[in-house]
Write a protein that holds these residues in place. Structure first.
Motif, PDB file in Angstrom:
ATOM      1  N   SER A  66      47.841  44.093  37.151  1.00  0.00           N
ATOM      2  CA  SER A  66      46.503  44.590  36.830  1.00  0.00           C
ATOM      3  C   SER A  66      45.443  43.505  36.805  1.00  0.00           C
ATOM      4  O   SER A  66      44.289  43.783  36.511  1.00  0.00           O
ATOM      5  N   THR A  68      45.425  41.120  34.641  1.00  0.00           N
ATOM      6  CA  THR A  68      45.285  40.646  33.261  1.00  0.00           C
ATOM      7  C   THR A  68      46.351  39.624  32.896  1.00  0.00           C
ATOM      8  O   THR A  68      46.305  39.054  31.815  1.00  0.00           O
ATOM      9  N   GLN A  70      49.440  40.464  32.445  1.00  0.00           N
ATOM     10  CA  GLN A  70      50.462  41.166  31.673  1.00  0.00           C
ATOM     11  C   GLN A  70      51.182  42.173  32.546  1.00  0.00           C
ATOM     12  O   GLN A  70      50.576  42.858  33.357  1.00  0.00           O
ATOM     13  N   CYS A  72      54.027  45.508  32.647  1.00  0.00           N
ATOM     14  CA  CYS A  72      54.370  46.694  31.844  1.00  0.00           C
ATOM     15  C   CYS A  72      55.379  46.330  30.751  1.00  0.00           C
ATOM     16  O   CYS A  72      55.242  46.754  29.599  1.00  0.00           O
ATOM     17  N   CYS A  75      54.594  44.693  27.108  1.00  0.00           N
ATOM     18  CA  CYS A  75      54.253  45.524  25.948  1.00  0.00           C
ATOM     19  C   CYS A  75      55.330  46.568  25.634  1.00  0.00           C
ATOM     20  O   CYS A  75      55.622  46.833  24.472  1.00  0.00           O
ATOM     21  N   ASN A 118      42.644  50.408  31.089  1.00  0.00           N
ATOM     22  CA  ASN A 118      42.254  49.184  31.801  1.00  0.00           C
ATOM     23  C   ASN A 118      43.396  48.609  32.621  1.00  0.00           C
ATOM     24  O   ASN A 118      43.182  48.122  33.731  1.00  0.00           O
ATOM     25  N   GLN A 119      44.617  48.644  32.087  1.00  0.00           N
ATOM     26  CA  GLN A 119      45.774  48.117  32.813  1.00  0.00           C
ATOM     27  C   GLN A 119      45.995  48.905  34.110  1.00  0.00           C
ATOM     28  O   GLN A 119      46.140  48.323  35.186  1.00  0.00           O
TER      29      GLN A 119
END
Length: 154
Positions: A66, A68, A70, A72, A75, A118-119
């Motif tokens: 994404s 960012t 990060q 999936c 989290c 956002n992701q």
């Protein structure tokens, strides 16, 4: 009416009714041209069960998905089974079609969440999360062992 005449009439009626059920699809060249122009396809080729779990695993671990930094699994935990926060959902073992439609809704604006929107939109805007990618993610997380279950066999 005789039995034979009735059978022929019934067969013709069913044949006519069923002929109306056929789906007419545009040819591949027209579909490709529409996709290049940014038009939504007249029909979807990808559904919840067209995913490749192996590809989904790679997508779930992609830290650049994404933009960012990060992935999936950062989290939702490895395999989606142990989220880092109790308020984050367990994805492992979730119904594949539910995951597919939920992720699509985040991407398409039908579902909102401060982090997930956002992701998912970031990944879609970067060209990394089309319908096939979403189906792949859904297949991967649905195939993972996790604490989710249903009442079948209870």
């Amino acid at each position: 009416m005789t039995k034979r005449t009735l059978s022929i009439a019934l067969a013709l009626t069913l044949g006519i009714a069923l002929s109306g059920c056929g789906k007419s699809e545009p040819d591949a060249a027209a579909h490709a041209e529409g996709a290049k122009a940014g038009h939504k396809a007249e029909f979807d080729h990808i559904n919840a069960f067209n995913g490749d779990a192996a590809r989904g695993e790679r997508i779930a671990a992609d830290k650049q998905l994404s933009g960012t930094g990060q992935a999936c699994i950062d989290c939702h935990g490895p395999g989606g089974a142990k989220p880092i926060d109790v308020t984050y959902p367990v994805l492992a073992g979730q119904y594949q079609d539910y995951l597919f439609h939920a992720i699509k809704q985040y991407r398409d604006g039908g579902r909102e969440h401060a982090l997930m929107t956002n992701q998912i939109k970031g990944a879609a805007d970067a060209g990394k999360l089309d319908d096939q990618g979403i189906a792949d993610l859904a297949a991967y997380f649905a195939a993972q062992a996790g604490p989710l279950g249903d009442l079948h066999g209870k």
